[in-house]
Design a protein around this motif. Structure first.
Motif: not given
Length: 266
Positions: A192-208
């Motif tokens: 129901k709620m996100p945790t504050l203990k973890e870290r995320i990675t967002v990777r944007f690739g080259e346009p196709l």
């Protein structure tokens, strides 16, 4: 969040037909989105310290489709927070239709993250969803979709449905593949709620540029373009490949037969 519609060629009900008028034109995210983006983005970056890679790959102007893996509800927050330009999602219309203070809060929140209401389902409802996204792209905006259709509950990357490729081939919009890592740990399915203990990675690739595969009317072109998108997402996310579509177990004999027969998943 959506993009979980299945665009199968089947007859639509009277209810689906009547809802097509309601979803004929997208309700653009307005002041709530501008304010929400200015508040949520810096707050989320401060709290979660997301690792963002490849922002330079995102075209800053013109239509663009973000095609991402899907692990958690917060994927639809992570992408707008990380992207260098506004991003629009489709979300279930029920999020916008509640009453009272709770309904107002829900509507305001989803508008603040760039969500646009759409009625979910197969047949005409799913076609309406694609039409809304096409209109947004025609206006030079950015939309985000999940080719897998729905969230992965086991962390694997499932086969892509062809709706995203259809939209890209139809509009000529480039597709920016996105690999999300860790969002399922921040907010697992059912939490129901996100945790504050973890870290995320967002990777944007080259346009196709998917146009070499052929026109949107070609089933082969849609399939090959989808496979290219999913290969790019896999390269960014590093997930184990499921080798199957992410769909609920068939209920009843007819549904089992339909899933067993070869057909195009959009």
């Amino acid at each position: 969040m959506t993009s979980e519609q299945s665009v199968e060629p089947e007859s639509s009900s009277q209810e689906e037909s009547s809802s097509s008028d309601e979803t004929a034109k997208p309700r653009h995210a307005g002041f709530a989105y501008t304010l929400g983006r200015s508040l949520i983005t810096p707050l989320a970056r401060l709290v979660y310290r997301p690792k963002i890679e490849g922002r330079e790959n995102v075209p800053l102007t013109g239509p663009v489709i973000f095609a991402s893996n899907h692990l958690s509800f917060i994927d639809s927050i992570a992408i707008p927070v990380a992207a260098p330009r506004p991003v629009h999602f489709l979300a279930k219309s029920t999020y916008f239709e509640g009453t009272g203070f709770q309904g107002w809060m829900s509507k305001t929140f989803f508008e603040s993250i760039g969500a646009i209401p759409v009625r979910r389902g197969a047949g005409q409802a799913a076609l309406d969803a694609l039409e809304l996204q096409r209109q947004l792209l025609d206006e030079g905006l950015a939309v985000a979709l999940y080719p897998e259709g729905t969230r992965s509950t086991d962390g694997r990357l499932y086969k892509g449905r062809t709706g995203v490729a259809f939209l890209a081939l139809q509009t000529g919009a480039p597709v920016v593949p996105v690999g999300l890592i860790g969002t399922d740990k921040v907010m697992p399915v059912g939490a129901k709620m996100p945790t504050l203990k973890e870290r995320i990675t967002v990777r944007f690739g080259e346009p196709l540029d998917l146009s070499p595969h052929g026109p949107a009317t070609s089933g082969r072109a849609r399939r090959l373009a989808t496979d290219e998108i999913m290969a790019a997402i896999h390269g960014l996310s590093g997930q184990e490949l499921a080798g199957a579509y992410n769909e609920a177990p068939a209920q009843g004999t007819i549904e089992k037969i339909k899933q067993a027969l070869p057909h195009e998943r959009r």
